[in-house]
Design a protein around this motif. Structure first.
Motif, PDB file in Angstrom:
ATOM      1  N   GLY A 263      -4.797  58.281 -94.995  1.00  0.00           N
ATOM      2  CA  GLY A 263      -5.410  58.873 -96.174  1.00  0.00           C
ATOM      3  C   GLY A 263      -4.525  59.941 -96.777  1.00  0.00           C
ATOM      4  N   ILE A 264      -4.639  60.132 -98.073  1.00  0.00           N
ATOM      5  CA  ILE A 264      -3.833  61.114 -98.802  1.00  0.00           C
ATOM      6  C   ILE A 264      -4.536  62.475 -98.778  1.00  0.00           C
ATOM      7  CG2 ILE A 264      -2.860  61.745-101.042  1.00  0.00           C
ATOM      8  CD1 ILE A 264      -2.757  58.739-101.698  1.00  0.00           C
ATOM      9  N   CYS A 265      -3.796  63.480 -98.339  1.00  0.00           N
ATOM     10  CA  CYS A 265      -4.309  64.857 -98.318  1.00  0.00           C
ATOM     11  C   CYS A 265      -4.011  65.568 -99.632  1.00  0.00           C
ATOM     12  CB  CYS A 265      -3.642  65.654 -97.204  1.00  0.00           C
ATOM     13  SG  CYS A 265      -3.841  64.927 -95.595  1.00  0.00           S
ATOM     14  N   GLY A 266      -2.892  65.216-100.248  1.00  0.00           N
ATOM     15  CA  GLY A 266      -2.490  65.850-101.494  1.00  0.00           C
ATOM     16  C   GLY A 266      -1.145  65.309-101.939  1.00  0.00           C
ATOM     17  N   ILE A 267      -0.761  65.653-103.167  1.00  0.00           N
ATOM     18  CA  ILE A 267       0.508  65.216-103.738  1.00  0.00           C
ATOM     19  C   ILE A 267       1.240  66.468-104.210  1.00  0.00           C
ATOM     20  CG2 ILE A 267       1.618  63.823-105.524  1.00  0.00           C
ATOM     21  CD1 ILE A 267      -0.922  62.035-105.461  1.00  0.00           C
ATOM     22  N   TYR A 268       2.478  66.628-103.729  1.00  0.00           N
ATOM     23  CA  TYR A 268       3.234  67.862-103.956  1.00  0.00           C
ATOM     24  C   TYR A 268       4.706  67.552-104.205  1.00  0.00           C
ATOM     25  CZ  TYR A 268      -0.876  69.456-101.376  1.00  0.00           C
ATOM     26  OH  TYR A 268      -2.162  69.677-100.956  1.00  0.00           O
ATOM     27  N   THR A 269       5.448  68.585-104.623  1.00  0.00           N
ATOM     28  CA  THR A 269       6.895  68.465-104.692  1.00  0.00           C
ATOM     29  C   THR A 269       7.428  68.355-103.272  1.00  0.00           C
ATOM     30  OG1 THR A 269       7.183  70.854-104.636  1.00  0.00           O
ATOM     31  CG2 THR A 269       7.082  69.811-106.836  1.00  0.00           C
ATOM     32  N   TYR A 270       8.673  67.948-103.136  1.00  0.00           N
ATOM     33  CA  TYR A 270       9.253  67.692-101.820  1.00  0.00           C
ATOM     34  C   TYR A 270       9.117  68.884-100.876  1.00  0.00           C
ATOM     35  CZ  TYR A 270      12.507  66.513 -98.137  1.00  0.00           C
ATOM     36  OH  TYR A 270      13.059  66.266 -96.912  1.00  0.00           O
ATOM     37  N   GLU A 271       9.519  70.058-101.328  1.00  0.00           N
ATOM     38  CA  GLU A 271       9.528  71.226-100.459  1.00  0.00           C
ATOM     39  C   GLU A 271       8.124  71.594 -99.978  1.00  0.00           C
ATOM     40  OE1 GLU A 271      11.074  71.102-103.437  1.00  0.00           O
ATOM     41  OE2 GLU A 271      13.185  71.124-102.797  1.00  0.00           O
ATOM     42  N   ILE A 272       7.166  71.527-100.863  1.00  0.00           N
ATOM     43  CA  ILE A 272       5.793  71.874-100.489  1.00  0.00           C
ATOM     44  C   ILE A 272       5.227  70.820 -99.545  1.00  0.00           C
ATOM     45  CG2 ILE A 272       3.442  72.187-101.364  1.00  0.00           C
ATOM     46  CD1 ILE A 272       4.751  73.469-103.876  1.00  0.00           C
TER      47      ILE A 272
ATOM     48  N   GLU B  78      -2.799  70.822 -78.798  1.00  0.00           N
ATOM     49  CA  GLU B  78      -2.709  69.610 -77.987  1.00  0.00           C
ATOM     50  C   GLU B  78      -3.465  68.424 -78.582  1.00  0.00           C
ATOM     51  OE1 GLU B  78      -3.715  70.671 -73.988  1.00  0.00           O
ATOM     52  OE2 GLU B  78      -2.029  72.054 -73.828  1.00  0.00           O
ATOM     53  N   GLN B  79      -3.335  68.280 -79.886  1.00  0.00           N
ATOM     54  CA  GLN B  79      -3.941  67.151 -80.598  1.00  0.00           C
ATOM     55  C   GLN B  79      -2.836  66.192 -81.030  1.00  0.00           C
ATOM     56  OE1 GLN B  79      -7.192  66.608 -80.841  1.00  0.00           O
ATOM     57  NE2 GLN B  79      -7.624  68.548 -79.828  1.00  0.00           N
ATOM     58  N   PRO B  80      -3.059  64.887 -80.927  1.00  0.00           N
ATOM     59  CA  PRO B  80      -2.028  63.905 -81.287  1.00  0.00           C
ATOM     60  C   PRO B  80      -1.991  63.546 -82.779  1.00  0.00           C
ATOM     61  CG  PRO B  80      -3.911  62.773 -80.360  1.00  0.00           C
ATOM     62  CD  PRO B  80      -4.211  64.253 -80.279  1.00  0.00           C
ATOM     63  N   LEU B  81      -2.671  64.300 -83.607  1.00  0.00           N
ATOM     64  CA  LEU B  81      -2.742  64.014 -85.039  1.00  0.00           C
ATOM     65  C   LEU B  81      -1.341  63.846 -85.634  1.00  0.00           C
ATOM     66  CD1 LEU B  81      -4.600  63.831 -87.568  1.00  0.00           C
ATOM     67  CD2 LEU B  81      -4.212  66.281 -87.860  1.00  0.00           C
ATOM     68  N   GLN B  82      -1.172  62.828 -86.464  1.00  0.00           N
ATOM     69  CA  GLN B  82       0.101  62.570 -87.131  1.00  0.00           C
ATOM     70  C   GLN B  82      -0.052  62.792 -88.624  1.00  0.00           C
ATOM     71  OE1 GLN B  82       3.186  61.503 -85.697  1.00  0.00           O
ATOM     72  NE2 GLN B  82       2.048  62.331 -83.946  1.00  0.00           N
ATOM     73  N   CYS B  83       0.914  63.513 -89.169  1.00  0.00           N
ATOM     74  CA  CYS B  83       0.955  63.800 -90.602  1.00  0.00           C
ATOM     75  C   CYS B  83       2.354  63.451 -91.080  1.00  0.00           C
ATOM     76  CB  CYS B  83       0.647  65.285 -90.827  1.00  0.00           C
ATOM     77  SG  CYS B  83       0.509  65.747 -92.562  1.00  0.00           S
ATOM     78  N   THR B  84       2.427  62.793 -92.229  1.00  0.00           N
ATOM     79  CA  THR B  84       3.723  62.373 -92.762  1.00  0.00           C
ATOM     80  C   THR B  84       3.704  62.477 -94.283  1.00  0.00           C
ATOM     81  OG1 THR B  84       5.374  60.614 -92.695  1.00  0.00           O
ATOM     82  CG2 THR B  84       3.081  59.924 -92.871  1.00  0.00           C
ATOM     83  N   MET B  85       4.830  62.174 -94.887  1.00  0.00           N
ATOM     84  CA  MET B  85       4.898  62.196 -96.354  1.00  0.00           C
ATOM     85  C   MET B  85       5.710  61.010 -96.825  1.00  0.00           C
ATOM     86  SD  MET B  85       7.481  65.423 -96.790  1.00  0.00           S
ATOM     87  CE  MET B  85       8.609  65.063 -98.112  1.00  0.00           C
ATOM     88  N   GLU B  86       5.415  60.584 -98.064  1.00  0.00           N
ATOM     89  CA  GLU B  86       6.197  59.499 -98.674  1.00  0.00           C
ATOM     90  C   GLU B  86       6.254  59.732-100.164  1.00  0.00           C
ATOM     91  OE1 GLU B  86       3.142  55.839 -99.514  1.00  0.00           O
ATOM     92  OE2 GLU B  86       3.986  55.959 -97.497  1.00  0.00           O
ATOM     93  N   LYS B  87       7.335  59.282-100.746  1.00  0.00           N
ATOM     94  CA  LYS B  87       7.543  59.446-102.187  1.00  0.00           C
ATOM     95  C   LYS B  87       6.485  58.675-102.947  1.00  0.00           C
ATOM     96  CE  LYS B  87      11.271  59.794-105.467  1.00  0.00           C
ATOM     97  NZ  LYS B  87      12.722  59.662-105.655  1.00  0.00           N
ATOM     98  N   GLU B  88       5.971  59.303-103.989  1.00  0.00           N
ATOM     99  CA  GLU B  88       4.931  58.658-104.794  1.00  0.00           C
ATOM    100  C   GLU B  88       5.534  57.609-105.702  1.00  0.00           C
ATOM    101  OE1 GLU B  88       2.715  61.025-107.668  1.00  0.00           O
ATOM    102  OE2 GLU B  88       0.948  60.006-106.952  1.00  0.00           O
TER     103      GLU B  88
END
Length: 117
Positions: free
Chosen positions: A82-91, A107-117
């Protein structure tokens, strides 16, 4: 006198007409600016991270209300991402790092990533 000034237009009026009309005025070319590329910050589903923790992450780092955070969390749970938000690269990069550091510290295995829109 006109000989002392280089590149002075010469003519019947001594070059005054060209200067008054703006002829010969050199303008700097403005560089064309582009909008920065935008990046989506994504949360990935796993079978171990509590739903309440995900809601807390969305409120704390993405400024979501409880209702918005719950909707996003359920979307991640059902669809896998799911998308949390859309930001510039640095943010976007900062947000991903903050979420990952916060989750690891708890100690949570949550994964967060980013990809170009």
């Amino acid at each position: 006198m006109d000989q002392d000034i280089p590149n002075t237009p010469s003519g019947p009026d001594g070059g005054r007409e060209g200067r008054e009309s703006g002829a010969g005025v050199m303008l700097k070319a403005r560089p064309k600016t582009r909008r920065p590329s935008m990046y989506k910050v994504l949360l990935l589903n796993d079978d171990f991270t509590p739903m309440d923790f995900v809601v807390h992450i969305l409120e704390k780092f993405f400024g979501k209300t409880r209702a918005e955070a719950t909707d996003i969390m359920l979307h991640v749970h059902r669809r896998g991402v799911g998308i949390c938000g859309i930001y510039t690269y640095e943010i976007a990069e900062t947000k991903v790092t903050q979420v990952m550091d916060y989750a690891r510290a708890r100690e949570q295995p949550l994964q967060c990533t980013m990809e170009k829109e």
